[in-house]
Design an enzyme around this catalytic site. Structure first.
Site, PDB file in Angstrom:
ATOM      1  CE  LYS A  22      -1.703   1.651   4.026  1.00  0.00           C
ATOM      2  NZ  LYS A  22      -1.419   3.079   4.267  1.00  0.00           N
ATOM      3  CG  ASN A  23       2.300   2.646   3.498  1.00  0.00           C
ATOM      4  OD1 ASN A  23       1.137   2.936   3.211  1.00  0.00           O
ATOM      5  ND2 ASN A  23       2.687   2.396   4.731  1.00  0.00           N
ATOM      6  CB  CYS A 116      -5.621  10.361  10.633  1.00  0.00           C
ATOM      7  SG  CYS A 116      -4.059   9.648  11.125  1.00  0.00           S
ATOM      8  NE  ARG A 121       0.202  10.643   9.788  1.00  0.00           N
ATOM      9  CZ  ARG A 121      -0.331   9.577   9.191  1.00  0.00           C
ATOM     10  NH1 ARG A 121      -1.459   9.091   9.642  1.00  0.00           N
ATOM     11  NH2 ARG A 121       0.245   9.014   8.151  1.00  0.00           N
ATOM     12  CG  ASP A 305       2.997   1.571   9.372  1.00  0.00           C
ATOM     13  OD1 ASP A 305       3.265   1.796   8.182  1.00  0.00           O
ATOM     14  OD2 ASP A 305       2.672   2.454  10.179  1.00  0.00           O
ATOM     15  NE  ARG A 398      -7.089   4.365   4.812  1.00  0.00           N
ATOM     16  CZ  ARG A 398      -6.084   4.813   5.574  1.00  0.00           C
ATOM     17  NH1 ARG A 398      -6.245   4.969   6.868  1.00  0.00           N
ATOM     18  NH2 ARG A 398      -4.932   5.140   5.055  1.00  0.00           N
TER      19      ARG A 398
HETATM   20  C1  EPZ Z   1       3.966   7.036   6.080  1.00  0.00           C
HETATM   21  O1  EPZ Z   1       3.170   8.058   6.653  1.00  0.00           O
HETATM   22  C2  EPZ Z   1       3.061   5.821   5.986  1.00  0.00           C
HETATM   23  N1  EPZ Z   1       1.924   6.103   5.116  1.00  0.00           N
HETATM   24  C3  EPZ Z   1       2.565   5.440   7.383  1.00  0.00           C
HETATM   25  O2  EPZ Z   1       1.798   4.243   7.242  1.00  0.00           O
HETATM   26  C4  EPZ Z   1       3.788   5.134   8.270  1.00  0.00           C
HETATM   27  O3  EPZ Z   1       3.346   4.852   9.571  1.00  0.00           O
HETATM   28  C5  EPZ Z   1       4.713   6.363   8.294  1.00  0.00           C
HETATM   29  O4  EPZ Z   1       5.084   6.716   6.936  1.00  0.00           O
HETATM   30  C6  EPZ Z   1       5.984   6.090   9.086  1.00  0.00           C
HETATM   31  O5  EPZ Z   1       6.645   4.988   8.533  1.00  0.00           O
HETATM   32  C7  EPZ Z   1       2.099   6.037   3.770  1.00  0.00           C
HETATM   33  O6  EPZ Z   1       3.185   5.792   3.278  1.00  0.00           O
HETATM   34  C8  EPZ Z   1       0.880   6.274   2.928  1.00  0.00           C
HETATM   35  P1  EPZ Z   1       5.957  10.440   8.250  1.00  0.00           P
HETATM   36  P2  EPZ Z   1       3.738   9.584   6.684  1.00  0.00           P
HETATM   37  O7  EPZ Z   1       5.863  11.677   7.452  1.00  0.00           O
HETATM   38  O8  EPZ Z   1       4.467   9.864   5.454  1.00  0.00           O
HETATM   39  C9  EPZ Z   1       6.019  13.718  11.670  1.00  0.00           C
HETATM   40  C10 EPZ Z   1       0.044   2.766   7.686  1.00  0.00           C
HETATM   41  O9  EPZ Z   1      -0.402   2.261   8.735  1.00  0.00           O
HETATM   42  N2  EPZ Z   1       6.008  14.701  10.578  1.00  0.00           N
HETATM   43  O10 EPZ Z   1       7.190   9.615   8.202  1.00  0.00           O
HETATM   44  O11 EPZ Z   1       2.610  10.482   7.062  1.00  0.00           O
HETATM   45  C11 EPZ Z   1       4.648  13.064  11.816  1.00  0.00           C
HETATM   46  O12 EPZ Z   1       3.817  13.842  12.651  1.00  0.00           O
HETATM   47  C12 EPZ Z   1       0.421   4.244   7.664  1.00  0.00           C
HETATM   48  O13 EPZ Z   1       0.218   2.156   6.597  1.00  0.00           O
HETATM   49  C13 EPZ Z   1       6.167  16.047  10.881  1.00  0.00           C
HETATM   50  O14 EPZ Z   1       6.307  16.438  12.041  1.00  0.00           O
HETATM   51  O15 EPZ Z   1       4.735   9.472   7.917  1.00  0.00           O
HETATM   52  C14 EPZ Z   1       4.951  11.738  12.446  1.00  0.00           C
HETATM   53  O16 EPZ Z   1       5.039  11.912  13.841  1.00  0.00           O
HETATM   54  C15 EPZ Z   1       0.173   4.940   8.996  1.00  0.00           C
HETATM   55  N3  EPZ Z   1       6.149  16.958   9.869  1.00  0.00           N
HETATM   56  C16 EPZ Z   1       6.327  11.399  11.894  1.00  0.00           C
HETATM   57  O17 EPZ Z   1       6.866  12.611  11.337  1.00  0.00           O
HETATM   58  C17 EPZ Z   1       5.981  16.570   8.557  1.00  0.00           C
HETATM   59  O18 EPZ Z   1       5.992  17.453   7.666  1.00  0.00           O
HETATM   60  C18 EPZ Z   1       6.314  10.331  10.829  1.00  0.00           C
HETATM   61  O19 EPZ Z   1       5.589  10.834   9.762  1.00  0.00           O
HETATM   62  C19 EPZ Z   1       5.811  15.203   8.272  1.00  0.00           C
HETATM   63  C20 EPZ Z   1       5.830  14.277   9.305  1.00  0.00           C
END
Ligand code: EPZ
Length: 420
Positions: A22-23, A116, A121, A305, A398
């Site tokens: 998915k990711n 969410c 996020r 995850d 999802r």
């Molecule tokens: C991706 O989300 C995945 N989703 C998530 O999978 C996964 O948990 C996550 O990466 C971490 O591996 C998809 O790929 C579609 P991040 P993403 O940006 O990109 C903070 C699942 O269950 N952050 O690495 O949103 C944020 O708040 C889903 O399949 C900022 O502060 O994750 C979080 O605490 C859930 N500012 C941390 O970084 C930003 O601009 C990780 O977020 C962006 C992120």
């Protein structure tokens, strides 16, 4: 709305062959905007997030065909730079389309993705990266407007190795003028998959999978045919289904080093895991061993995850495990539901909890709080005594293709019913 009804007690065992990640598929679908041509993508999972991304691409003028596991996306004629708010509300990760849109068009507008269930996020790192590439950004009334007059290569330092911010930066930089270097980039396998997909189109990206990624902007990108990598999180989830029910699972296709952070923990829990030529075999432990500390980390650390699913396994361990969720601020919502099923879980702080193994779990009516939390409740129901009802399963659908049928084929007594 639908629910699962599960009668626990059956072993989950047999052969598993599931489709792409998915990711991975979501950022790859966004990337198809960049080649103004046809993209053929195989091994695409039949999950609701893919359908949302299809609707987004069609809403801006792409032609999309999806048959069996193959997506054919023609992005020759994009006729809008605006992404309707309804889609971003349905799937906040659609924000990764922003980088591809501004890589192709001079203007794009997308609504702010709200938070969410698992966290606020924020997207500050995404916006900072795009600004460094020379994109003018206006934020008003809950919308983000991006204006491009000179998309130029830049040095981008990510304060946190955000997966989404890394993806948006790569997508915007692929056709920028000059070289971009992303420091402290996310190292998740799905980033590598995106880079490989873009390079198959003619992009010049190196270092994906490491924390330093270099992108040499190119003028044009071409049509492409590509296979998405297996879904390490979905596979890890089914591995725990077998581990918790005393089964043996053979997975046909994995990428070994993508699975290691998960296999490492499952071996500590007493599982026997052997890699085969293309896949792996897992044998459940006689008795589940407690893992002292489970701390989530960006890849190649233990993936957030998989935190909920591993916690379910630990509810039946021979000792005490401490879970420390370092990535998202609210990713323990499955705890309350597991406690209803007899688990012994104590919150130490909002992102640390202690799990003390119990003899057995019992059935209950539980609610899926989010995608992976919902999966963890299904895992618990497979081993709980009696009939468990899991509602709000739209969260689970999802990210897990054909979840109840795959589990049933592996021995589960599970049905999906319409909720009254
Ligand atoms: C991706 O989300 C995945 N989703 C998530 O999978 C996964 O948990 C996550 O990466 C971490 O591996 C998809 O790929 C579609 P991040 P993403 O940006 O990109 C903070 C699942 O269950 N952050 O690495 O949103 C944020 O708040 C889903 O399949 C900022 O502060 O994750 C979080 O605490 C859930 N500012 C941390 O970084 C930003 O601009 C990780 O977020 C962006 C992120």
């Amino acid at each position: 709305m639908c629910k699962y009804i599960v009668n626990g007690g059956n072993k989950i065992e047999g052969r598993l062959n599931i489709r792409g990640a998915k990711n991975s598929i979501l950022p790859i679908m966004a990337a198809t905007i960049l080649n103004e041509n046809k993209s053929i993508i195989h091994n695409v999972p039949n999950i609701s997030d893919v359908y949302i991304m299809i609707k987004i691409l069609e809403s801006i003028g792409c032609r999309v065909d999806y048959e069996d596991d193959t997506l054919i996306i023609d992005s020759s004629n994009i006729n809008s730079g605006e992404i309707d708010e309804v889609y971003v509300r349905q799937m906040r990760s659609s924000i990764i389309i922003m980088g591809a849109m501004i890589g192709r068009l001079d203007y794009t507008k997308i609504s702010y993705p709200g938070g969410c269930a698992i966290g606020s996020r924020p997207i500050d790192l995404h916006l900072k990266a795009l600004k460094e590439l020379g994109i003018k950004i206006e934020e008003e009334n809950g919308y983000i407007k991006c204006f491009k007059d000179n998309l130029k290569g830049a040095i981008i330092n990510l304060e946190f190795p955000s997966v989404g911010a890394t993806e948006n930066a790569i997508l915007a930089a692929a056709k920028a003028n000059g070289r971009t270097i992303i420091y402290n980039a996310a190292r998740e396998p799905e980033i590598e998959d995106l880079a490989k997909f873009l390079n198959s189109m003619g992009a010049k990206i190196s270092g994906a999978g490491t924390s330093c990624i270099e992108i040499e902007g190119v003028k044009r990108l071409n049509e492409v045919e590509y296979d998405v990598i297996p879904d390490r999180i979905a596979i890890g989830t089914y591995m725990i289904a077998s581990a918790i029910t005393g089964g043996t699972l053979e997975v046909d296709k994995v990428v070994h080093d993508h699975m290691e952070p998960i296999c490492d923990k499952l071996r500590l829990a007493g599982c026997y895991i052997k890699y085969t030529k293309e896949g792996l075999i897992l044998k459940a432990p006689e008795k589940i061993k407690a893992i002292d500390l489970v701390k989530t980390h960006p890849h190649p650390g233990f993936p957030t995850d998989m935190q909920a699913q591993l916690m379910t396994l630990m509810t039946l361990s021979d000792g005490v495990s401490v879970f420390y969720e370092t990535i998202f601020e609210n990713r323990f919502m499955h705890c309350a539901e597991l406690i209803r099923m007899g688990a012994n879980i104590k919150h130490i702080t909002e992102n640390i909890c202690m799990v003390k193994g119990v003899e057995k779990l019992h059935s209950a009516s539980v609610k899926s709080p989010d995608l992976r939390g919902g999966a963890s409740l299904v895992l618990a129901s497979l081993v709980a005594e009696g009939k468990t009802e899991i509602s709000d399963i739209y969260h689970i659908e999802r990210g897990y293709e054909n979840f109840e049928n795959i589990l049933r084929n592996l021995g589960a007594d599970i049905v999906k019913l319409k909720d009254k």
